[in-house]
Scaffold this motif. Structure first.
Motif, PDB file in Angstrom:
ATOM      1  N   GLY A 434       0.790  -1.230   0.000  1.00  0.00           N
ATOM      2  CA  GLY A 434       0.000   0.000   0.000  1.00  0.00           C
ATOM      3  C   GLY A 434       0.817   1.271   0.000  1.00  0.00           C
ATOM      4  O   GLY A 434       0.271   2.369   0.183  1.00  0.00           O
ATOM      5  N   LEU A 435       2.146   1.160  -0.212  1.00  0.00           N
ATOM      6  CA  LEU A 435       3.002   2.347  -0.244  1.00  0.00           C
ATOM      7  C   LEU A 435       3.830   2.347  -1.529  1.00  0.00           C
ATOM      8  O   LEU A 435       5.051   2.188  -1.493  1.00  0.00           O
ATOM      9  N   PRO A 436       3.187   2.508  -2.674  1.00  0.00           N
ATOM     10  CA  PRO A 436       3.950   2.542  -3.919  1.00  0.00           C
ATOM     11  C   PRO A 436       4.889   3.736  -3.953  1.00  0.00           C
ATOM     12  O   PRO A 436       4.705   4.719  -3.225  1.00  0.00           O
ATOM     13  N   LYS A 437       5.891   3.620  -4.817  1.00  0.00           N
ATOM     14  CA  LYS A 437       6.915   4.659  -4.887  1.00  0.00           C
ATOM     15  C   LYS A 437       6.307   6.036  -5.157  1.00  0.00           C
ATOM     16  O   LYS A 437       6.758   7.052  -4.618  1.00  0.00           O
ATOM     17  N   GLU A 438       5.239   6.066  -5.955  1.00  0.00           N
ATOM     18  CA  GLU A 438       4.620   7.341  -6.320  1.00  0.00           C
ATOM     19  C   GLU A 438       4.044   8.082  -5.113  1.00  0.00           C
ATOM     20  O   GLU A 438       3.991   9.324  -5.086  1.00  0.00           O
ATOM     21  N   SER A 439       3.609   7.306  -4.095  1.00  0.00           N
ATOM     22  CA  SER A 439       3.033   7.943  -2.912  1.00  0.00           C
ATOM     23  C   SER A 439       4.094   8.322  -1.890  1.00  0.00           C
ATOM     24  O   SER A 439       3.849   9.153  -1.017  1.00  0.00           O
ATOM     25  N   VAL A 440       5.282   7.718  -1.999  1.00  0.00           N
ATOM     26  CA  VAL A 440       6.349   7.993  -1.030  1.00  0.00           C
ATOM     27  C   VAL A 440       7.219   9.157  -1.493  1.00  0.00           C
ATOM     28  O   VAL A 440       7.668   9.973  -0.677  1.00  0.00           O
ATOM     29  N   LEU A 441       7.464   9.272  -2.797  1.00  0.00           N
ATOM     30  CA  LEU A 441       8.369  10.300  -3.312  1.00  0.00           C
ATOM     31  C   LEU A 441       7.998  11.708  -2.898  1.00  0.00           C
ATOM     32  O   LEU A 441       8.876  12.491  -2.501  1.00  0.00           O
ATOM     33  N   PRO A 442       6.716  12.121  -2.976  1.00  0.00           N
ATOM     34  CA  PRO A 442       6.395  13.525  -2.645  1.00  0.00           C
ATOM     35  C   PRO A 442       6.716  13.918  -1.214  1.00  0.00           C
ATOM     36  O   PRO A 442       6.776  15.119  -0.914  1.00  0.00           O
ATOM     37  N   THR A 443       6.897  12.949  -0.343  1.00  0.00           N
ATOM     38  CA  THR A 443       7.132  13.283   1.064  1.00  0.00           C
ATOM     39  C   THR A 443       8.615  13.299   1.419  1.00  0.00           C
ATOM     40  O   THR A 443       8.957  13.456   2.588  1.00  0.00           O
ATOM     41  N   HIS A 444       9.468  13.114   0.442  1.00  0.00           N
ATOM     42  CA  HIS A 444      10.908  13.087   0.708  1.00  0.00           C
ATOM     43  C   HIS A 444      11.660  13.839  -0.379  1.00  0.00           C
ATOM     44  O   HIS A 444      11.335  13.712  -1.562  1.00  0.00           O
ATOM     45  N   GLN A 445      12.661  14.594   0.044  1.00  0.00           N
ATOM     46  CA  GLN A 445      13.544  15.281  -0.898  1.00  0.00           C
ATOM     47  C   GLN A 445      14.915  14.630  -0.826  1.00  0.00           C
ATOM     48  O   GLN A 445      15.513  14.523   0.238  1.00  0.00           O
TER      49      GLN A 445
END
Length: 943
Positions: A434-445
């Motif tokens: 339930g945590l695909p890369k697309e949903s994780v990327l916006p929360t990390h720089q």
């Protein structure tokens, strides 16, 4: 010119030798000059026989050649007869023989052409391109235009277009399973020093054509193109392996045809010599009589019916996804005793898949196979994890962030990996949780990245999270990463790692390793909030350019252990069942792979290949064995691991020397020499290389190992049906032979060659063809493979042929002395010959009913009557009636219009063969008190 850099040479010397500038590349003029001198960067296409040669190859058969000789004799005999006679009467025999020979050639040529066309369609491929530095510019060229000295620019997703020495690398890894059989990506390092004699898979400072870049980027110097590449060397090895192979069926048909040839020539010469010695008849008559005997002895329909049967089998296999390139190879798998199978991509899917997680003192199973993100994470209690706890959520975030791969959907709607297969498997895991890369990327720089390398065995990134904190995310080899962890995370939070925690992790690591999973450890570290930072509010992860960290050890210390991830390249669906079917059929499946020994054994156990007493040999161990020592051990080896192309050849040859019929499956370039050497090579058509497909006899279009089992089943059915119609044709011909031979001694008119050909080809042809497509016995896959050192028929069948020949011949000779009353001036022997002609045409049709089994009674067969056979019998009887009832054909066939009573007598005499053969079978089964062999108990008598 052929300049191939030694891997142990300094790269500066290689550049100097090839006169190449790594910054500017070659000039266009110099590149064109080298291209004209060295040739295009491509392998020569495999040689194919011309259409004319392929057509004339259809005549390279003893029976066909004997028929041609008989046709020439019939032609000469017709030319020397009274020229006033009807043309068809004089030359009908020769025309009929030439027609059947031509029909056989056309059918064989057509089917082999169709197979080649299907294979050519399967091998359609796009011409690869390459990014090259020319005249200080990076240009995209057709890969065939590359020359030694070109400077390549490569990155993840590229196919390596030529053999090249690396100049620069950034986190570079290639997938070389097509060359080495190793499914795990190989790290590359331009600075690596490699011994000159290093194996192909250990040449870390080289790139090889036939491999693909799965991660990173680099610059490389082309050192070999075309036939000078490692792939080119393998193609030369392929051309030297195997030669012109002869299949077991071809061997037997060749030997069988030679025996028939010698028999018919001997009898014909004997008959001709006897007539010349008596001196009471002209040589024209004697020659015609000898030709009649030769035609009676030769089953003229055998080549054509064999060709048609094999062609129909080829078409049935093609519908199941198995494209056979040569007719006689259709049935070869049915005789196979050993199937040597590559692991990667053949037994397994070549798709790394996470199957197990250990996180926060809990273990989880992961469902789903391959890169399809549809699947679930299941807890140890069997519950699906919908909302992961903190440790599991952090693990899924880390494997998504610390990752340079991508998932995509190909043209067939299947999920595939772009980049490193291991990282793609981790992306699939995060999506299932339930945590695909697309949903994780916006929360990390992304701030910094430490790429994976073979020395550190880990990858680390530094990110700024949504709370403005710097967070270290790390994944890598468990034995390297675990000592760097001083903290432990579970559902209660983060605390110092205790000795019990470490012992529990190592125990779980041991369990995963026992399952031969590839295990990665995952860890993190929160450095704290930066004073000048602000929360991440957009997809800045992909927009940022990571810096190179000067002191990575400062980040990769005091880590918090999050969890373990276990993955494996899973078996193909249906392979386990296919292996079990092979075991029931007593066909030994042997895994030959370039992978590690323990991994290969684990896959073998899961698939059912490994049994008690089984052995595994590595390439290094095999290299120490002499050919004699290898032959002593090979019978017990079920897994060969880390082997080279030359060693695969040794393995196949060892099995062949022990009398095995060897099938070799594979998809890689490294499989091709062994594919060529085996009795039948089976290449994968979907993911296989072109070199492998060109070397193989059979191509499995759907890459499904289960299709091979269907091919084994089809091959066994085809061979058994060939035995059926050969017995049918020979026993019917035996009746003709007895009739012609005895009639010549009794000085009664023998059957003419045209009569005999009519019986052999027209009336007997359809029932023989129907026997060739008889439904397979459902128990045949529970039988051992047939022995290839025995003839097509055994003693029992030859006894049956003699019995049927005497019975039919005796019944036909009886018609010569039956008191016919046909009202044409007494007992004219010409009319009696016509009655014998009809009897010998009808009797085999009824005899065909008994030929479906060599031992089982007609009453025991299921179904009682084959529909194709019943239709063939009715149609053949109708066709023969044309020669009797059509007035215009009576002079050609020397027939006359018989009465109803005469038809009844001939039918009863013809039908007497059925109870006669049933009686013979009863005696062969052991008499009335013996055991009756029905369709379930025919293995020992028909295999």
């Amino acid at each position: 010119m052929s300049v191939i850099a030694g891997t142990d040479e300094p790269v500066e010397k290689v550049l100097q030798r090839l006169k190449s500038d790594p910054a500017r590349g070659l000039t266009d003029a110099e590149a064109q000059s080298r291209l004209a001198r060295d040739g295009r960067n491509e392998l020569p296409p495999p040689p194919k026989p011309s259409a004319l040669k392929r057509f004339f190859n259809q005549f390279a058969n003893p029976i066909v050649l004997t028929l041609l000789v008989a046709a020439v004799i019939a032609l000469i005999n017709g030319a020397t007869q009274d020229t006033s006679g009807p043309f068809l009467v004089r030359f009908g025999d020769a025309i009929a023989i030439f027609l059947i020979v031509a029909l056989n050639a056309v059918l064989g040529y057509y089917q082999e052409q169709r197979a080649e066309a299907a294979l050519d369609a399967l091998q359609k491929m796009q011409t690869p391109s390459a990014r090259v530095r020319r005249d200080d510019k990076v240009v995209v060229l057709n890969a065939v235009e590359l020359v030694a000295g070109d400077i390549l620019e490569i990155e993840a997703g590229d196919a390596v277009p030529a053999d090249a020495r690396l100049l620069q690398t950034i986190n570079l890894a290639t997938e070389e399973s097509a060359l080495t059989g190793e499914s795990v990506p190989v790290g590359k390092d331009a600075r690596g020093q490699v011994p000159a004699d290093a194996p192909l898979g250990d040449r870390a400072n080289m790139l090889f054509v036939g491999s693909n870049v799965v991660r990173g980027k680099g610059r490389a110097l082309v050192v070999a193109t075309g036939t000078r590449t490692e792939l080119g060397k393998l193609s030369e090895l392929i051309r030297g392996a195997g030669g012109d192979r002869v299949t077991p069926l071809e061997q037997k048909l060749d030997e069988f045809g030679k025996r028939i040839l010698l028999t018919c020539l001997g009898l014909s010469v004997l008959l001709f010599a006897r007539g010349m010695w008596k001196g009471d008849r002209s040589w024209h008559e004697l020659l015609l009589e000898a030709v009649s005997l030769a035609v009676a002895a030769i089953p003229e329909g055998l080549p054509a019916i064999t060709t048609i049967t094999l062609a129909l089998g080829m078409q049935r296999m093609a519908k199941r996804g198995a494209i056979v390139r040569k007719l006689a190879a259709v049935e070869t798998l049915g005789a196979a005793t050993v199937i040597c199978s590559d692991k990667t991509g053949t037994l397994t899917q070549n798709e790394m898949t996470v199957t197990r997680i250990h996180c926060g003192r809990r273990s989880y199973e992961v469902t789903g196979v391959g890169y399809d993100p549809r699947g679930s994470i299941v807890g140890d209690s069997g519950d699906i994890v919908d909302t992961p706890g903190k440790p599991l959520r952090h693990l899924l975030q880390i494997v998504a962030l610390c990752n340079n791969a991508e998932l995509d959907i190909d043209d067939n709607g299947k999920w595939c990996a772009i980049g490193d297969p291991t990282e793609a498997a981790l992306l699939t895991l995060s999506a299932k949780g339930g945590l695909p890369k697309e949903s994780v990327l916006p929360t990390h720089q992304l701030l910094k990245e430490l790429p994976f390398d073979s020395d550190r065995k880990r990858m680390t990134i530094l990110t700024l999270d949504a709370k403005g904190r710097e967070v270290v995310h790390t994944k890598g080899s468990a034995d390297v990463l675990l000592p760097l962890c001083t903290y432990f995370e579970d559902e209660d939070g983060i605390r110092e790692m205790t000795a019990a925690d470490r012992e529990n992790i190592e125990r779980e690591l041991g369990r995963m390793s026992e399952q031969q999973l590839r295990v990665l450890a995952v860890a993190r570290r929160i450095l704290g909030k930066r004073p000048d930072s602000s929360p991440v509010s957009g997809p800045s992860f992909v927009d940022s350019m990571p810096a190179i960290l000067p002191h990575p050890i400062e980040l990769e210390e005091s880590l918090t252990f999050v969890g373990l991830v276990g993955m494996i390249d899973p078996p193909r669906p249906g392979v386990k069942e296919a292996v079990a079917a092979c075991a029931r059929a007593q066909v030994r499946a042997v895994m030959i792979t370039g992978d590690h020994k323990l991994t290969a054994i684990a896959i073998a156990r899961e698939l059912g290949l490994w049994d008690e007493g089984a052995l595994a040999l590595t390439g290094a161990e095999l290299e120490k064995l002499s050919p004699e020592e290898l032959e002593k051990r090979v019978e017990h080896v079920r897994v060969f691991a880390r082997v080279t192309a030359e060693q695969k050849l040794r393995i196949v040859r060892a099995f062949k020397n022990l009398g095995h019929v060897v099938a070799m499956t594979g998809d890689g370039v490294n499989d091709a020499p062994a594919l060529r050497e085996a009795h039948i090579g089976v290449a994968m058509g979907k993911n296989g290389t072109d070199v492998a497909r060109q070397a193989a006899d059979m191509v499995i279009a759907d890459d499904n190992f289960a299709t091979i089992v269907e091919a084994v089943r089809e091959g066994r059915a085809i061979y058994r049906n060939i035995q059926k119609f050969i017995f049918f044709l020979l026993s019917a011909n035996a009746g003709l032979l007895v009739t012609v031979f005895v009639a010549s001694f009794l000085d009664v008119p023998p059957l003419t060659p045209l009569m005999i050909l009519w019986i052999n080809l027209v009336t007997n042809g359809l029932p023989a063809l129907a026997l060739g497509v008889d439904p397979p016995d459902p128990t045949q896959m529970n039988e051992p493979p047939r022995k290839t050192n025995t003839g097509l028929l055994r003693t029992r069948e030859y006894v049956g042929i003699v019995f049927v020949g005497l019975w039919m011949g005796g019944a036909a000779l009886l018609t010569y002395f039956w008191p016919w009353n046909h009202g044409i001036g007494g007992a004219a022997r010409v009319e009696e010959r016509a009655a014998a002609f009809t009897l010998l045409a009808l009797s085999p049709l009824l005899h065909a009913l008994s030929c479906r089994s060599a031992t089982a009674s007609i009453a025991a067969l299921k179904p009682k009557v084959s529909v194709p056979l019943a239709l063939a019998i009715v149609l053949s009887a109708a066709i023969h009636s044309v020669a009797v009832f059509v007035p215009a054909l009576r002079p050609v066939f020397r027939t006359y219009l018989m009465t109803g009573a005469e038809w009844l007598i001939l039918f009863l005499l013809s039908a007497s063969i059925v109870p006669g053969v049933e009686l013979m079978k009863l005696v062969q089964r052991g008499g009335v008190g013996g055991r009756t062999l029905g369709p379930i108990s025919r293995r020992s008598t028909e295999s």
